[in-house]
Structure formats: structure tokens, C-alpha cells
Design an enzyme around this catalytic site. Structure first.
Site, PDB file in Angstrom:
ATOM      1  N   LYS A  41       9.537  -0.815  14.246  1.00 18.10           N
ATOM      2  CA  LYS A  41      10.234  -0.699  12.594  1.00 18.10           C
ATOM      3  C   LYS A  41      10.836   0.337  12.809  1.00 18.10           C
ATOM      4  O   LYS A  41      12.350   0.280  12.738  1.00 18.10           O
ATOM      5  CB  LYS A  41       9.086   0.263  12.075  1.00 18.10           C
ATOM      6  CG  LYS A  41       7.691  -1.009  11.302  1.00 18.10           C
ATOM      7  CD  LYS A  41       7.160  -0.220  10.495  1.00 18.10           C
ATOM      8  CE  LYS A  41       5.957  -1.183  10.450  1.00 18.10           C
ATOM      9  NZ  LYS A  41       5.492  -0.164   9.146  1.00 18.10           N
ATOM     10  N   GLY A  86      -4.767  -2.286   4.730  1.00 17.92           N
ATOM     11  CA  GLY A  86      -3.740  -2.410   4.650  1.00 17.92           C
ATOM     12  C   GLY A  86      -4.270  -4.311   4.781  1.00 17.92           C
ATOM     13  O   GLY A  86      -4.874  -4.699   4.233  1.00 17.92           O
ATOM     14  N   ARG A  87      -5.103  -4.353   6.382  1.00 18.45           N
ATOM     15  CA  ARG A  87      -5.784  -5.696   6.702  1.00 18.45           C
ATOM     16  C   ARG A  87      -7.275  -5.741   6.021  1.00 18.45           C
ATOM     17  O   ARG A  87      -7.936  -6.693   6.185  1.00 18.45           O
ATOM     18  CB  ARG A  87      -5.847  -6.147   7.954  1.00 18.45           C
ATOM     19  CG  ARG A  87      -6.498  -4.595   8.567  1.00 18.45           C
ATOM     20  CD  ARG A  87      -5.825  -4.611  10.465  1.00 18.45           C
ATOM     21  NE  ARG A  87      -6.415  -3.442  10.994  1.00 18.45           N
ATOM     22  CZ  ARG A  87      -5.691  -2.363  10.877  1.00 18.45           C
ATOM     23  NH1 ARG A  87      -4.534  -2.619  10.564  1.00 18.45           N
ATOM     24  NH2 ARG A  87      -6.354  -1.327  12.313  1.00 18.45           N
ATOM     25  N   GLU A 120      -4.536  -6.564  14.621  1.00 20.32           N
ATOM     26  CA  GLU A 120      -3.964  -5.222  14.531  1.00 20.32           C
ATOM     27  C   GLU A 120      -5.195  -4.277  14.642  1.00 20.32           C
ATOM     28  O   GLU A 120      -4.763  -2.993  14.505  1.00 20.32           O
ATOM     29  CB  GLU A 120      -3.241  -5.359  13.038  1.00 20.32           C
ATOM     30  CG  GLU A 120      -2.441  -4.257  12.919  1.00 20.32           C
ATOM     31  CD  GLU A 120      -2.320  -3.915  11.126  1.00 20.32           C
ATOM     32  OE1 GLU A 120      -0.521  -4.520  11.286  1.00 20.32           O
ATOM     33  OE2 GLU A 120      -2.507  -4.559  10.107  1.00 20.32           O
ATOM     34  N   LYS A 142       0.975  -1.032  -0.285  1.00 17.93           N
ATOM     35  CA  LYS A 142       0.307  -0.107  -0.133  1.00 17.93           C
ATOM     36  C   LYS A 142       0.489   1.255  -0.250  1.00 17.93           C
ATOM     37  O   LYS A 142       0.736   2.392  -0.662  1.00 17.93           O
ATOM     38  CB  LYS A 142      -1.246   0.126   1.209  1.00 17.93           C
ATOM     39  CG  LYS A 142      -2.032   1.611   1.335  1.00 17.93           C
ATOM     40  CD  LYS A 142      -2.887   1.130   2.544  1.00 17.93           C
ATOM     41  CE  LYS A 142      -3.198   2.177   2.649  1.00 17.93           C
ATOM     42  NZ  LYS A 142      -4.397   2.042   3.437  1.00 17.93           N
ATOM     43  N   GLU A 167      10.000  -4.842   4.541  1.00 18.00           N
ATOM     44  CA  GLU A 167      10.835  -6.455   4.096  1.00 18.00           C
ATOM     45  C   GLU A 167       9.786  -5.933   2.400  1.00 18.00           C
ATOM     46  O   GLU A 167      10.778  -6.657   1.787  1.00 18.00           O
ATOM     47  CB  GLU A 167       9.230  -6.479   4.812  1.00 18.00           C
ATOM     48  CG  GLU A 167       9.968  -6.556   6.156  1.00 18.00           C
ATOM     49  CD  GLU A 167       9.325  -5.681   7.553  1.00 18.00           C
ATOM     50  OE1 GLU A 167       9.292  -5.206   6.685  1.00 18.00           O
ATOM     51  OE2 GLU A 167       9.551  -5.807   8.440  1.00 18.00           O
ATOM     52  N   HIS A 174      -6.008 -33.517  17.740  1.00 20.12           N
ATOM     53  CA  HIS A 174      -4.414 -33.847  18.251  1.00 20.12           C
ATOM     54  C   HIS A 174      -3.565 -32.979  18.362  1.00 20.12           C
ATOM     55  O   HIS A 174      -2.188 -33.787  18.992  1.00 20.12           O
ATOM     56  CB  HIS A 174      -3.752 -34.902  17.388  1.00 20.12           C
ATOM     57  CG  HIS A 174      -4.942 -35.893  16.684  1.00 20.12           C
ATOM     58  ND1 HIS A 174      -5.627 -37.126  17.081  1.00 20.12           N
ATOM     59  CD2 HIS A 174      -6.392 -35.783  15.439  1.00 20.12           C
ATOM     60  CE1 HIS A 174      -5.870 -37.941  16.745  1.00 20.12           C
ATOM     61  NE2 HIS A 174      -7.406 -37.179  16.239  1.00 20.12           N
TER      62      HIS A 174
HETATM   63  O1  F6P Z   1       3.311  -2.847   9.898  1.00 24.77           O
HETATM   64  C1  F6P Z   1       1.646  -3.245   9.368  1.00 24.77           C
HETATM   65  C2  F6P Z   1       1.400  -3.153   8.292  1.00 24.77           C
HETATM   66  O2  F6P Z   1       1.173  -1.987   7.910  1.00 24.77           O
HETATM   67  C3  F6P Z   1      -0.030  -3.161   8.178  1.00 24.77           C
HETATM   68  O3  F6P Z   1      -1.211  -2.534   8.524  1.00 24.77           O
HETATM   69  C4  F6P Z   1      -0.174  -3.374   6.454  1.00 24.77           C
HETATM   70  O4  F6P Z   1      -0.730  -4.942   6.438  1.00 24.77           O
HETATM   71  C5  F6P Z   1       1.157  -4.096   6.277  1.00 24.77           C
HETATM   72  O5  F6P Z   1       2.163  -3.150   7.179  1.00 24.77           O
HETATM   73  C6  F6P Z   1       1.928  -3.614   5.225  1.00 24.77           C
HETATM   74  O6  F6P Z   1       2.117  -2.452   4.282  1.00 24.77           O
HETATM   75  P1  F6P Z   1       2.406  -2.344   2.860  1.00 24.77           P
HETATM   76  O7  F6P Z   1       1.467  -2.961   2.222  1.00 24.77           O
HETATM   77  O8  F6P Z   1       1.927  -0.672   3.203  1.00 24.77           O
HETATM   78  O9  F6P Z   1       3.379  -2.898   2.690  1.00 24.77           O
END
Ligand code: F6P
Length: 553
Positions: free
Chosen positions: A517, A276-277, A362, A214, A220, A393
Site C-alpha cells: 500500500k 475485517g476478515r 491473512e 472498517k 480502493e 475437470h
Molecule cells: O488490506 C487488508 C485489509 O486491511 C483487510 O484486513 C481488510 O479486510 C481490508 O483491508 C479492508 O479494510 P477496510 O474494511 O478498513 O476498508
């Protein structure tokens, strides 16, 4: 901060409805589900609801008609419906980020009107869906080729959190609807092993990377995407010009995408009013759409839409997300339940609970109200679980005989997926026998008298007794189709919404992920150089020193 129907209201714990629930809870005392079922022989059919394809049995909850009335009165007092209408209308109910919350607009039909700042967003939503459909069709048919002219056979989605969990979960759920000659993989972890394992056996000439972010600033994702580009260009022995055929982006940040070197023509847009979620039914679902095709993706959106409309219009007594949200509040506050298990009896739902963890935790893992004042009540639970029979199990022992109160959702289907071999289809009844049996055992347990009647020696009776009284919601549907998946996800989205509304928290921000972060950015150079660690506490400093030693630095 903008005012919404939920700001400036009476604190939850000072409402008469909250007090009435507390009193009612005390009056119920040690009430057992066995008694509730004895008192009302119709309970098992009376406490059920239907929304779309989902049949919901909530009879095995520790509630009476009075409890349900009081919970609905609480929803009224906290104006859940007012905040819901504000969300659907496009008001900026994400107060700390001053944003509208409009994932529901992502599944609005063509021709609907949903305005943000006076602009109807539905045409933009459909323009992106059309662009996604065109692209998906070209990849699926082989018309979209890679740099060397070979058709694309591998899709690798690179994203994390909401840009990974949704499409990864939904692809898993709908595998049997996917074009089986496409390999679809998901890379999220900044641990290089994730990308390594995802691409090691792929032909770069046949591989398309979908970079989903987003913000397009998530470390990452940008790191993995950069490494993927190196891998691709290295394998192809090509220059930057190959990127256009092998990388597309899903983002709200056109500048970030262009800076990375992806042509914005190859970007599928979404908007800051999609959390995002809550985003896998936006452009973030492109990998899924490529896998299952635009028509089935649309069926999934229609499923979401069906539950949106139900949530928006169904009366309180029949409103399923409202009921589920209120039941969670009941157990969290008045039974001290700390967690909530989601136990699907479908292998295809194996990533469903992981997806719900972000959606729920979240969203509702907050301890201040919308105006910044601390909450004096419990908020979101720990959500966890895996497919049911495997759990049986592993950890069901604790559920049945441990000391914790853990409400659970059991989700099952009448039909196995269509393309199973006949022998495997026959296994379905065994799976579902477990599903019904567990819900029964959770609720009713086994009394010491019943155990004794089996001739169990006295000293073993306590060990073989099951207290029961563990509340469950049972969700049963005909078949796990794209539409049913959409219905299920929307159900949980709105359940989470209801809880946030009652608790008066902002379910749509996520400030709690920021600190880690920032600290990681400060620690990384110390790991590399050993310099600049003066700011570290003694534990972190010693750990960093040990790490450097183990790394031979
Ligand atoms: O670190 C949390 C977050 O901001 C989430 O809310 C989001 O889904 C995820 O990181 C990834 O963010 P992006 O889509 O901006 O890479």
C-alpha cells in the site's frame, strides 16, 4: 505488549509433544489409508463427529488413535484452551494491535455479557443489529425510497477484503433465500471496470450504495465510493442532497464517514475488536441482511453461535475445530503439505474458498511469534479450491497423480436447494455421487494389480495407477441453510484460531499487507508525472517508463 496465556512460553519445536509427534511420524513411515481401513473395519463410522447440522468424517486422514492423542497433547501443552477462553472473555489477545478479538460477541444472544475494558458490548451489538433490521425492512418493503421517490431495487456494496469477501460469499450462498426482485452486486477492485460493470445497466434513482470499510481509509474503497457518488449525482442530475438517500456506510470510523459526506445517521457501526476478515456477521453484513431479511440473518448468527459454544465447551476428543486445526498442523509440519484445498460440492459455495483464503491466509500467513521471535516451524498453508465437479475437470489430475501432498475438505449436502425445478433436483444425486467417489479415489486410489486385472497393457499400468493416500475431511449436512452457513464459517474461524494458537502467532493482525500500500502511494504520482522516481529500483523504473510510454505520456 499485553501478556496473554500464549506469551513467554516454550518454543513449539522444543516441547516434548512436538518431538513425540516427529518420532511418531517417522514410525508411521509409508503407512497407507488402505491398511488403516483394513486394520479397523469400524474406522469409517468411528472417526466421525457431529456439530450442529454438520456431520464430519475424518476417517480418511493419515492418523491413528495415537496420532490424535499426541496432537491433543500438543494442544494442551500450547494452551489452546487458555487462549480460546481469553478470546471469548474479551482479553486483548491481538497483541500487536493491543485489541480484543471478539467476533464471537457479534452472535451473542441479547442479555449475554461480554466485556471489553469493563464495558458490556452485547447491548451495542444488538442496537446495531436492530438498526440494520429496521433499515433492511424499509428497503425490502419499498418504504425507503431514493432521491426521486422511487423504491430501491439495486444494492451495490463497495468494499474490499473483509468488507467484500464475506457479504459477497454469503449472498451467493443464500441467493435462494434472497428477495429475488432486488439486484445485489459487489464492487471491490480499484480497477474502474469493476464499478463500471456493476452499475452500467442500473437506474441510479433505484440504486443504493453501501460503502463498507472498517477504517474508511482504504484507498480502493474510498476511490470507488467517490466514483459511485459522481455516477449517481451525474445520472440523477442532483446535488449533494441526494447522497443521503443513496449512500449508507458500515464502519468503525464516524469521522471518515462524515468527511466523505455520508450522514452518520446512515452509518452502521462496528468496533475495533472485530477483525475485517471476521466481520461479515457485523454491520458489514448489511447488504446480505437486506437481501435475505433480518430473520434469516439471525438464523445465520444462531448457526455461528452454535459452533462457538461447541468450540468453547466440547471436550477435546469431540471438538471439531480443534481436530481440524490439529490435522492441518500435522500435515503442514510432518508431511510438508504446502497447501490445503477446500472443494465444495455446491454451486452456491462458489465463493466460499475465496472467502476462506483471506480468513486463513491473512490470519496465519505469519513468520514471527507473538513476541516477535522468528518461528522455526511451518505456519499457514496456501488455501485454494473451487466447486468440486468443475475442479474434477481441471486440477484434480494433479491431486490424484501429482507429486504434492494436498489435504482437502469436501463439503456436500443431502438436499438440493428448495426452489430448483424437478429435473434439476434429480441432478443432485449425480453431483453427490461425484462427491463420495472423489473422497474414495483420493483415499484408496487404484493399485497396479487392480489396473492389471482390467487387462491394461503393462506399459500403461503406471499411468493408470492411482497411489491414493490423499487425506480428506468430508463434511456432510442436510441442506445449505443460513444456519448451516453460519456453522461452517464459525468452524473455519475457530480452526484458524487453533492453528495460530499452537504456532504462537498473532492471527489477528495483518502487517504484511502494508508495504504494498505504501509503495503504491509513492509510485502513483510517478506514473502521472514521470517525476520523483529516483527512489525506484532499476526494474521498477524501467517498468514505469514502459507503462508511461504505452499510456502515451
Ligand atoms: O488490506 C487488508 C485489509 O486491511 C483487510 O484486513 C481488510 O479486510 C481490508 O483491508 C479492508 O479494510 P477496510 O474494511 O478498513 O476498508
Amino acid at each position: 505488549m499485553p501478556q496473554t496465556p500464549a506469551t513467554g512460553r516454550t518454543p513449539l519445536d522444543r516441547t516434548p509433544q512436538w518431538a513425540a509427534l516427529g518420532k511418531h511420524r517417522a514410525e508411521l513411515g509409508e503407512l497407507h489409508l488402505r491398511e488403516l481401513f483394513e486394520q479397523d473395519p469400524q474406522r469409517g463410522s468411528r472417526y466421525t463427529l457431529q456439530v450442529g447440522d454438520l456431520y464430519l468424517d475424518y476417517s480418511k486422514h493419515l492418523v491413528t488413535d495415537r496420532t490424535l492423542d499426541l496432537l491433543r497433547e500438543l494442544a494442551e501443552a500450547t494452551d489452546v484452551a487458555g487462549l480460546r477462553d481469553a478470546m471469548f472473555r474479551g482479553d486483548k489477545i491481538n497483541v500487536t494491535e493491543d485489541r480484543a478479538v471478539l467476533h464471537t460477541a457479534l452472535r451473542a444472544p441479547r442479555g449475554a455479557v461480554v466485556e471489553v475494558d469493563g464495558v458490556n458490548v452485547v447491548p451495542e451489538v444488538h442496537a446495531v443489529l436492530d438498526k440494520m433490521a429496521d433499515f433492511s425492512n424499509r428497503v425490502r418493503s419499498g418504504a425507503w425510497t431514493g432521491h426521486t421517490g422511487k423504491r430501491i431495487r439495486n444494492i451495490v456494496n463497495i468494499g474490499i477484503g473483509g468488507s467484500d469477501l464475506g457479504p459477497a460469499m454469503a449472498y451467493e450462498v443464500l441467493r435462494s433465500y434472497a428477495q429475488r426482485d432486488l439486484t445485489v452486486r459487489f464492487v471491490s477492485n480499484v480497477d474502474g471496470a469493476d464499478l463500471h460493470e456493476a452499475v452500467r445497466d442500473l437506474d441510479a434513482a433505484e440504486t443504493l450504495f453501501i460503502v463498507a470499510s472498517k477504517t474508511f481509509t482504504t484507498i480502493e474503497t474510498v476511490t470507488n465510493a467517490t466514483s459511485a457518488r459522481e455516477w449517481l449525482l451525474g445520472r440523477l442530475g442532483a446535488g449533494q442532497e441526494a447522497v443521503a438517500k443513496h449512500f449508507v456506510a458500515l464502519s468503525t470510523n464516524a469521522h471518515g464517514v462524515a468527511d466523505f459526506g455520508i450522514d452518520v445517521e446512515n452509518m452502521f457501526e462496528f468496533w475495533d475488536w472485530v477483525g475485517g476478515r471476521y466481520s461479515y456477521d457485523s454491520a458489514i453484513g448489511l447488504s446480505l441482511m437486506v437481501a435475505i431479511g433480518p430473520e434469516q440473518f439471525q438464523q445465520m448468527l444462531d448457526g455461528f453461535r452454535l459452533v462457538d459454544e461447541h468450540f468453547r465447551t466440547a471436550p477435546a476428543a469431540e471438538n471439531v475445530p480443534l481436530l481440524l486445526g490439529l490435522l492441518g498442523i500435522w500435515y503442514g509440519q510432518f508431511f510438508d503439505a504446502q497447501s490445503h484445498a477446500v472443494l465444495p460440492y455446491s454451486h452456491y459455495l462458489s465463493k466460499f474458498t475465496a472467502y476462506l483464503q483471506q480468513l486463513d491466509m491473512e490470519s496465519n500467513g505469519k513468520s514471527v511469534q507473538r513476541d516477535g521471535k522468528p518461528v522455526d516451524w511451518t505456519t499457514g498453508p496456501v488455501v485454494w479450491g473451487t466447486p468440486g465437479t468443475n475442479g474434477q475437470h481441471a486440477y484434480y489430475q494433479l491431486l490424484h497423480q501429482g507429486t504434492k501432498m494436498i489435504p482437502a475438505d469436501l463439503i456436500g449436502f443431502a438436499q438440493p436447494v428448495a426452489d430448483l425445478a424437478p429435473g434439476l433436483v434429480a441432478q443432485h444425486d449425480l453431483l453427490m455421487a461425484n462427491f463420495f467417489a472423489q473422497a474414495q479415489a483420493f483415499a484408496f486410489g487404484k493399485t497396479p494389480e487392480e489396473v492389471a486385472a482390467e487387462g491394461v497393457p503393462a506399459e500403461l499400468i503406471p499411468h493408470k495407477t492411482f497411489r491414493g493416500n490423499h487425506p480428506t475431511t468430508v463434511v456432510l449436512a442436510q441442506e445449505l441453510t443460513p444456519s448451516v452457513l453460519g456453522q461452517l464459517v464459525a468452524l473455519y474461524e475457530h480452526k484458524v484460531f487453533v492453528q495460530g494458537a499452537v504456532w504462537n502467532i498473532d492471527s489477528f493482525d495483518q502487517w504484511g499487507v502494508e508495504l504494498g500500500k505504501v509503495l503504491a502511494r509513492k509510485i502513483e504520482p510517478v506514473l502521472l508525472t514521470g517525476e520523483g522516481g529516483e527512489h525506484l529500483d532499476s526494474s521498477s523504473a524501467a517498468l514505469v517508463a514502459k507503462y508511461r510510454e504505452l499510456r502515451g505520456r
